[in-house]
Enzyme design. Structure first.
Site, PDB file in Angstrom:
ATOM      1  N   ARG A 229       0.854  -1.185   0.000  1.00 60.27           N
ATOM      2  CA  ARG A 229       0.000   0.000   0.000  1.00 60.27           C
ATOM      3  C   ARG A 229       0.894   1.241   0.000  1.00 60.27           C
ATOM      4  NH1 ARG A 229      -3.378  -2.666  -1.737  1.00 60.27           N
ATOM      5  NH2 ARG A 229      -5.486  -3.070  -1.007  1.00 60.27           N
ATOM      6  N   HIS A 277      -0.584  -0.505 -10.163  1.00 64.86           N
ATOM      7  CA  HIS A 277      -1.234  -1.455  -9.243  1.00 64.86           C
ATOM      8  C   HIS A 277      -1.576  -2.765  -9.957  1.00 64.86           C
ATOM      9  CE1 HIS A 277      -3.642  -1.608  -5.255  1.00 64.86           C
ATOM     10  NE2 HIS A 277      -3.328  -2.839  -5.650  1.00 64.86           N
TER      11      HIS A 277
HETATM   12  P1  NAP Z   1      -1.487 -10.812   5.694  1.00 66.76           P
HETATM   13  O1  NAP Z   1      -1.654 -12.266   5.424  1.00 66.76           O
HETATM   14  O2  NAP Z   1      -2.399 -10.161   6.676  1.00 66.76           O
HETATM   15  O3  NAP Z   1       0.031 -10.594   6.156  1.00 66.76           O
HETATM   16  C1  NAP Z   1       0.483  -9.399   6.685  1.00 66.76           C
HETATM   17  C2  NAP Z   1       1.884  -9.589   7.261  1.00 66.76           C
HETATM   18  O4  NAP Z   1       2.350  -8.323   7.750  1.00 66.76           O
HETATM   19  C3  NAP Z   1       1.920 -10.556   8.438  1.00 66.76           C
HETATM   20  O5  NAP Z   1       3.119 -11.297   8.415  1.00 66.76           O
HETATM   21  C4  NAP Z   1       1.920  -9.608   9.634  1.00 66.76           C
HETATM   22  O6  NAP Z   1       2.537 -10.137  10.806  1.00 66.76           O
HETATM   23  C5  NAP Z   1       2.764  -8.485   9.101  1.00 66.76           C
HETATM   24  N1  NAP Z   1       2.526  -7.258   9.859  1.00 66.76           N
HETATM   25  C6  NAP Z   1       1.368  -6.574  10.011  1.00 66.76           C
HETATM   26  N2  NAP Z   1       1.543  -5.505  10.808  1.00 66.76           N
HETATM   27  C7  NAP Z   1       2.849  -5.515  11.156  1.00 66.76           C
HETATM   28  C8  NAP Z   1       3.647  -4.667  11.968  1.00 66.76           C
HETATM   29  N3  NAP Z   1       3.128  -3.592  12.592  1.00 66.76           N
HETATM   30  N4  NAP Z   1       4.944  -4.977  12.125  1.00 66.76           N
HETATM   31  C9  NAP Z   1       5.476  -6.066  11.528  1.00 66.76           C
HETATM   32  N5  NAP Z   1       4.772  -6.919  10.733  1.00 66.76           N
HETATM   33  C10 NAP Z   1       3.479  -6.633  10.559  1.00 66.76           C
HETATM   34  O7  NAP Z   1      -1.604  -9.976   4.340  1.00 66.76           O
HETATM   35  P2  NAP Z   1      -1.317 -10.495   2.837  1.00 66.76           P
HETATM   36  O8  NAP Z   1      -2.479 -11.256   2.325  1.00 66.76           O
HETATM   37  O9  NAP Z   1       0.026 -11.139   2.798  1.00 66.76           O
HETATM   38  O10 NAP Z   1      -1.310  -9.100   2.063  1.00 66.76           O
HETATM   39  C11 NAP Z   1      -0.418  -8.042   2.415  1.00 66.76           C
HETATM   40  C12 NAP Z   1      -0.850  -6.754   1.732  1.00 66.76           C
HETATM   41  O11 NAP Z   1      -0.580  -6.821   0.344  1.00 66.76           O
HETATM   42  C13 NAP Z   1      -2.368  -6.489   1.759  1.00 66.76           C
HETATM   43  O12 NAP Z   1      -2.737  -5.891   2.991  1.00 66.76           O
HETATM   44  C14 NAP Z   1      -2.576  -5.566   0.586  1.00 66.76           C
HETATM   45  O13 NAP Z   1      -2.480  -4.233   1.046  1.00 66.76           O
HETATM   46  C15 NAP Z   1      -1.392  -5.874  -0.320  1.00 66.76           C
HETATM   47  N6  NAP Z   1      -1.812  -6.407  -1.636  1.00 66.76           N
HETATM   48  C16 NAP Z   1      -1.364  -5.764  -2.755  1.00 66.76           C
HETATM   49  C17 NAP Z   1      -1.715  -6.263  -4.018  1.00 66.76           C
HETATM   50  C18 NAP Z   1      -1.217  -5.601  -5.281  1.00 66.76           C
HETATM   51  O14 NAP Z   1      -1.677  -5.934  -6.378  1.00 66.76           O
HETATM   52  N7  NAP Z   1      -0.264  -4.687  -5.211  1.00 66.76           N
HETATM   53  C19 NAP Z   1      -2.520  -7.417  -4.119  1.00 66.76           C
HETATM   54  C20 NAP Z   1      -2.948  -8.031  -2.953  1.00 66.76           C
HETATM   55  C21 NAP Z   1      -2.588  -7.522  -1.698  1.00 66.76           C
HETATM   56  P3  NAP Z   1       1.920 -11.422  11.573  1.00 66.76           P
HETATM   57  O15 NAP Z   1       2.258 -12.597  10.698  1.00 66.76           O
HETATM   58  O16 NAP Z   1       2.683 -11.446  12.828  1.00 66.76           O
HETATM   59  O17 NAP Z   1       0.450 -11.176  11.712  1.00 66.76           O
END
Ligand code: NAP
Length: 314
Positions: A229, A277
């Site tokens: 993001r 994106h």
């Molecule tokens: P997720 O499964 O919720 O994983 C988030 C990771 O970030 C987890 O490992 C979490 O730690 C860690 N995290 C969150 N807050 C943190 C903090 N304050 N300090 C350290 N680590 C932290 O999310 P995901 O499905 O992998 O997706 C991640 C993001 O990618 C989405 O939120 C979205 O914004 C983005 N995205 C982008 C696209 C694109 O096309 N560009 C597509 C899809 C998604 P824990 O494991 O300890 O909970």
């Protein structure tokens, strides 16, 4: 009797029609219909909704709503817009999406690793110079955010010979990738990585995380890939770090305001690659199959899938 489920989304008519066709093709005795097509009675009794960037006022018009199934993985905007409601938000955790993101992370890591920005520049200047070849083993990559997307991307990079270290909030005990936690862990990753990949959710804790101070901690010449993001990265600070030659290049797929405004300095910056994106778009086929399974389970067995932790914001 057929149960009617509202679909609330601000997406293109084609995306909406494709999503509805795919979901309805597999549901039994349940029909997902555009919010606008529901009768007042159907709106009054709807217990769940399917959403894709919804207008929050539509959701507030559904008084019995218990949860929403998002077709999108990132739900920061929805969490923010629904901060006053206790509605459960279930986001998209499609394994196919993780594979698509892993492919993008590998592609753009290789772009940096094989010095493509520099060769692109050299061609424009008609300058012939062979830069030293670095092996993947000597190009450590740090992944900030080791969730559904980060873990798969880390494995893909590891399989391609890159040493990978991950950063997450809570300890991951079964990790086969070295992990770091907390501010000191972040500092260690920034100091030791040639390429830093951002795959964190946008939350109050991650907003503005990568600022002047953090860029100062990164290795000289390192690259940043932000595929999560836009507001996680302070873009003014990033430009300062690139302009003083501290950082080598940035690949940015996400921005606070999309589409990126024509006036934005990132467009013309020689050390920035701007992407619209596209690193991991929702894949209608697999995402709707997963959503349909969750909807059917809810109406057949009363199960609501694991929802976003509203306190943590992801
Ligand atoms: P997720 O499964 O919720 O994983 C988030 C990771 O970030 C987890 O490992 C979490 O730690 C860690 N995290 C969150 N807050 C943190 C903090 N304050 N300090 C350290 N680590 C932290 O999310 P995901 O499905 O992998 O997706 C991640 C993001 O990618 C989405 O939120 C979205 O914004 C983005 N995205 C982008 C696209 C694109 O096309 N560009 C597509 C899809 C998604 P824990 O494991 O300890 O909970």
């Amino acid at each position: 009797m057929t149960i009617v489920v509202p679909f609330c989304g601000r997406i293109t008519p084609r995306e909406r029609q494709e999503s509805l066709n795919a979901i309805n093709a597999v549901l039994n005795n349940i029909r997902v219909l555009p919010f606008e097509d529901l009768t007042d009675g159907e709106r009054r009794t709807a217990r769940m909704a399917v959403v894709a960037n919804p207008d929050p006022t539509n959701l507030l018009d559904l008084p019995m709503l218990e949860w929403v199934q998002s077709l999108w993985a990132g739900v920061d905007r929805l969490v923010d817009e629904l901060s006053a409601s206790s509605l459960k938000i279930v986001r998209m955790t499609d394994p196919q999406l993780a594979q698509t993101m892993a492919e993008a992370v590998l592609a753009w890591t290789l772009y940096i690793h094989r010095d493509m920005p520099a060769y692109h520049r050299q061609q424009r200047e008609k300058h012939w110079e062979q830069l030293p070849l670095v092996s993947p083993q000597d190009r450590p990559v740090g992944i900030l955010g080791m969730g559904n997307l980060g873990r798969v991307a880390a494995q893909r990079l590891k399989n391609n010979g890159f040493p990978v270290t991950g950063w997450s909030r809570s300890p991951w005990t079964k990790a086969d990738i070295p992990m770091k936690y907390g501010p000191h862990g972040l500092e260690a990753i920034l100091r030791n990585s040639s390429i830093v990949v951002v795959l964190l959710p946008l939350t109050p804790q991650t907003r503005g995380l990568l600022d002047d101070w953090r860029f100062g901690q990164m290795r000289k010449g390192a690259a940043l890939l932000n595929f999560a993001r836009g507001p996680i990265v302070d873009h003014a600070a990033l430009i300062r770090a690139l302009d003083r030659d501290h950082l080598g290049h940035a690949v940015l797929d996400v921005f606070e305001h999309e589409p990126l405004s024509e006036q934005d300095p990132l467009w013309g910056h020689p050390k920035v690659t701007v992407l619209p994106h596209i690193t991991a778009p929702t894949q209608i086929g697999t995402a709707t199959a997963l959503a349909a399974r969750n909807i059917q389970n809810f109406f057949d067995q009363g199960q609501i899938p694991r929802a976003v932790n509203r306190e943590l914001g992801y």
